[in-house]
Design an enzyme around this catalytic site. Structure first.
Site, PDB file in Angstrom:
ATOM      1  N   ASP A 143       0.839  -1.201   0.000  1.00  0.00           N
ATOM      2  CA  ASP A 143       0.000   0.000   0.000  1.00  0.00           C
ATOM      3  C   ASP A 143       0.873   1.251   0.000  1.00  0.00           C
ATOM      4  O   ASP A 143       1.956   1.241  -0.583  1.00  0.00           O
ATOM      5  CB  ASP A 143      -0.914  -0.071   1.243  1.00  0.00           C
ATOM      6  CG  ASP A 143      -2.245   0.612   1.032  1.00  0.00           C
ATOM      7  OD1 ASP A 143      -2.268   1.853   1.025  1.00  0.00           O
ATOM      8  OD2 ASP A 143      -3.262  -0.081   0.863  1.00  0.00           O
ATOM      9  N   ASP A 152      -1.235   2.468  18.275  1.00  0.00           N
ATOM     10  CA  ASP A 152      -2.103   1.295  18.137  1.00  0.00           C
ATOM     11  C   ASP A 152      -1.522   0.277  17.147  1.00  0.00           C
ATOM     12  O   ASP A 152      -2.024  -0.838  17.043  1.00  0.00           O
ATOM     13  CB  ASP A 152      -3.498   1.724  17.658  1.00  0.00           C
ATOM     14  CG  ASP A 152      -4.582   1.362  18.672  1.00  0.00           C
ATOM     15  OD1 ASP A 152      -4.299   0.616  19.626  1.00  0.00           O
ATOM     16  OD2 ASP A 152      -5.724   1.838  18.483  1.00  0.00           O
ATOM     17  N   HIS A 207      -3.811   5.833   3.690  1.00  0.00           N
ATOM     18  CA  HIS A 207      -4.552   4.637   3.274  1.00  0.00           C
ATOM     19  C   HIS A 207      -3.957   3.355   3.863  1.00  0.00           C
ATOM     20  O   HIS A 207      -4.684   2.511   4.402  1.00  0.00           O
ATOM     21  CB  HIS A 207      -4.508   4.612   1.742  1.00  0.00           C
ATOM     22  CG  HIS A 207      -5.371   3.607   1.079  1.00  0.00           C
ATOM     23  ND1 HIS A 207      -4.925   2.334   0.791  1.00  0.00           N
ATOM     24  CD2 HIS A 207      -6.636   3.680   0.624  1.00  0.00           C
ATOM     25  CE1 HIS A 207      -5.884   1.672   0.174  1.00  0.00           C
ATOM     26  NE2 HIS A 207      -6.943   2.470   0.056  1.00  0.00           N
ATOM     27  N   ASN A 221      -5.368  -2.695  24.832  1.00  0.00           N
ATOM     28  CA  ASN A 221      -4.264  -1.838  25.294  1.00  0.00           C
ATOM     29  C   ASN A 221      -4.763  -0.476  25.769  1.00  0.00           C
ATOM     30  O   ASN A 221      -3.976   0.424  26.011  1.00  0.00           O
ATOM     31  CB  ASN A 221      -3.202  -1.663  24.182  1.00  0.00           C
ATOM     32  CG  ASN A 221      -3.739  -0.921  22.963  1.00  0.00           C
ATOM     33  OD1 ASN A 221      -4.955  -0.828  22.775  1.00  0.00           O
ATOM     34  ND2 ASN A 221      -2.849  -0.386  22.148  1.00  0.00           N
ATOM     35  N   VAL A 225      -8.599   2.168  18.744  1.00  0.00           N
ATOM     36  CA  VAL A 225      -9.453   1.120  18.189  1.00  0.00           C
ATOM     37  C   VAL A 225      -8.781  -0.241  18.356  1.00  0.00           C
ATOM     38  O   VAL A 225      -7.703  -0.350  18.929  1.00  0.00           O
ATOM     39  CB  VAL A 225      -9.719   1.372  16.683  1.00  0.00           C
ATOM     40  CG1 VAL A 225     -10.527   2.636  16.489  1.00  0.00           C
ATOM     41  CG2 VAL A 225      -8.429   1.405  15.893  1.00  0.00           C
ATOM     42  N   ALA A 311      -7.774  -7.866  -8.904  1.00  0.00           N
ATOM     43  CA  ALA A 311      -8.893  -8.608  -8.308  1.00  0.00           C
ATOM     44  C   ALA A 311      -9.261  -9.859  -9.106  1.00  0.00           C
ATOM     45  O   ALA A 311      -9.645 -10.880  -8.548  1.00  0.00           O
ATOM     46  CB  ALA A 311     -10.103  -7.677  -8.192  1.00  0.00           C
ATOM     47  N   SER A 366     -11.285  -1.036  -0.545  1.00  0.00           N
ATOM     48  CA  SER A 366     -10.006  -0.936   0.170  1.00  0.00           C
ATOM     49  C   SER A 366     -10.153  -1.251   1.645  1.00  0.00           C
ATOM     50  O   SER A 366      -9.223  -1.732   2.273  1.00  0.00           O
ATOM     51  CB  SER A 366      -9.456   0.486   0.078  1.00  0.00           C
ATOM     52  OG  SER A 366      -8.724   0.676  -1.092  1.00  0.00           O
TER      53      SER A 366
END
Ligand code: CA
Length: 426
Positions: A143, A152, A207, A221, A225, A311, A366
């Site tokens: 990416d 995080d 992204h 933690n 998120v 794909a 994505s």
């Protein structure tokens, strides 16, 4: 339909004409010469030919020995195509194609839609009763890079054991400018930037970090998120600078993942044409047991009739993912395909990590793909003996059937992680 034909001994090579219809890098071609073995004499003979046509080798791909060539003089797109046709007419060439420009498969956000609804629909919390991931399962994020300093992400970020610790002279292997693990990359202790050709895969967009957080933001933690996996190894395989990259850089990233034994990659990008060089890299990855998760694309179209790449790569180790919304409808932007899309997962208003210790919503196939890449990592932690195809079959067979999605993918529904990793699932 492919424009490619299999090469026949004694006959000219072929040209992937379709690849020239997509955006491609000026003055560059991907070429597979005949006899592209690692034999030094054969390599040197090919290098001579490359120079004779006024080009230089930028990369040689590991899978089949195809080369990324850059012509030294400036060339228009018409001239490049003419040159490609001339090369394809030679008996010592197998195929020629353009080096396509690739884009991210995310769309503008709508913060009002945002919440962690995706995990609820996908029954991720219920799955955590059985498993919460494992640090030795490594997921490559092919990416824009990953912010490995994000609080995080950092606890779950992968380190290459061959490039950490001290060398024989007591220097830090991360910074000694020596290829300690002899894999062809100097000081690749936290992944690689295949666009710039250096060892820093820091995210310069947002992204890649967003995808990484969905796969494996640290759980339990007390921060931000949580990803599908509380614990997992995340590695940034950066191939985009800004919001675009090239097929050649993507191929090198895939081949690096295969070489390093990275179990699964997330591929939330597309937009180029069919690439034989890319397909051979994904095939080699599959032979090594690697699962390649791909976003279906955001063109609101049927991939069965209008192929989207990567794909639509038709190999057992590819899992193609459509995006769903909070009421299990197909997302307005998502591509689908009863035959060519395997599963569907949440991809609208997804909250995840973004660079510099921030969080935010993004939408796109994505964002659906990393839900599935994360699911694959968790399945592998529970059932390490499964082949890539068995992992894909498991995700398809344990999806929740949803009438509105019946014709949208092979699964006819939306991924249910609890069912996929329940002890009796495979
Ligand atoms: Ca190395």
């Amino acid at each position: 339909m492919s424009s490619m034909m299999l090469p026949t001994i004694g006959w000219a090579g072929s040209i992937n004409l379709e690849s020239f219809n997509h955006d491609h890098v000026e003055g560059e071609l991907l070429v597979l010469w005949k006899d592209s073995t690692s034999n030094l004499n054969a390599q040197s003979a090919i290098e001579t030919k490359v120079q004779e046509i006024g080009a230089q080798t930028v990369r040689t791909f590991r899978s089949e020995g195809a080369k990324q060539l850059r012509f030294t003089s400036k060339m228009s797109k018409v001239e490049l195509l003419a040159t490609a046709k001339q090369l394809a007419a030679r008996e010592d060439v197998v195929y020629v194609e353009a080096n396509n420009i690739i884009y991210l498969t995310a769309t503008p956000n709508d913060p009002r839609l945002s919440s962690l609804w995706g995990f609820k629909n996908m029954r991720v919390s219920d799955a955590w009763v059985h498993a919460t991931g494992a640090p030795d399962i490594v997921v490559g994020v092919i990416d824009t890079g990953v912010d490995y300093n994000h609080p995080d992400i950092a606890p779950n970020y992968w380190n290459n054991s061959g490039e950490t610790g001290l060398d024989s002279e007591g220097r830090d292997k991360r910074t000694n400018r020596i290829d300690d693990d002899k894999n062809g990359y100097v000081d690749d202790w936290r992944g690689w930037d295949f666009a710039a050709g250096d060892n820093d895969p820091m995210d310069t967009h947002s992204h890649g970090t967003h995808c990484a957080g969905t796969i494996g933001a640290r759980g339990d933690n007390g921060v931000g998120v949580v990803g599908v996996n509380w614990e997992v190894g995340i590695v940034g395989l950066k191939f985009m600078s800004g919001a675009s990259g090239t097929t050649a850089a993507a191929i090198e990233a895939i081949e690096y993942a295969t070489m390093m034994g990275i179990s699964v990659t997330n591929n939330s990008w597309g937009g180029g044409g069919r690439s034989e060089t890319l397909i051979s890299a994904v095939r080699k990855a599959g032979e090594a047991g690697h699962v390649f998760v791909a976003a279906a694309g955001n063109d609101t179209r049927n991939n069965d009739s209008t192929p989207t790449w990567p794909a639509n790569i038709d190999l057992d180790n590819v899992i193609t993912v459509a995006a769903t919304g909070s009421s299990d409808q197909i997302a307005s932007f998502s591509n689908w395909g009863r035959r060519t899309v395997h599963v569907a997962a949440p991809g609208v208003g997804i909250i995840s990590t973004t660079p510099r210790n921030s969080y935010g919503p993004m939408s796109g196939t994505s964002m659906a793909a990393p839900h599935v890449a994360g699911a694959v990592a968790m399945i592998r932690s529970q059932f390490p003996e499964l082949t890539p195809k068995e992992v894909r079959d498991l995700l398809i067979s344990t999806s929740d059937l949803v009438p509105a999605l019946a014709t949208r993918s092979q699964s006819g529904g939306r991924v249910n992680l609890e069912r996929a990793i329940a002890p009796q699932a495979p």
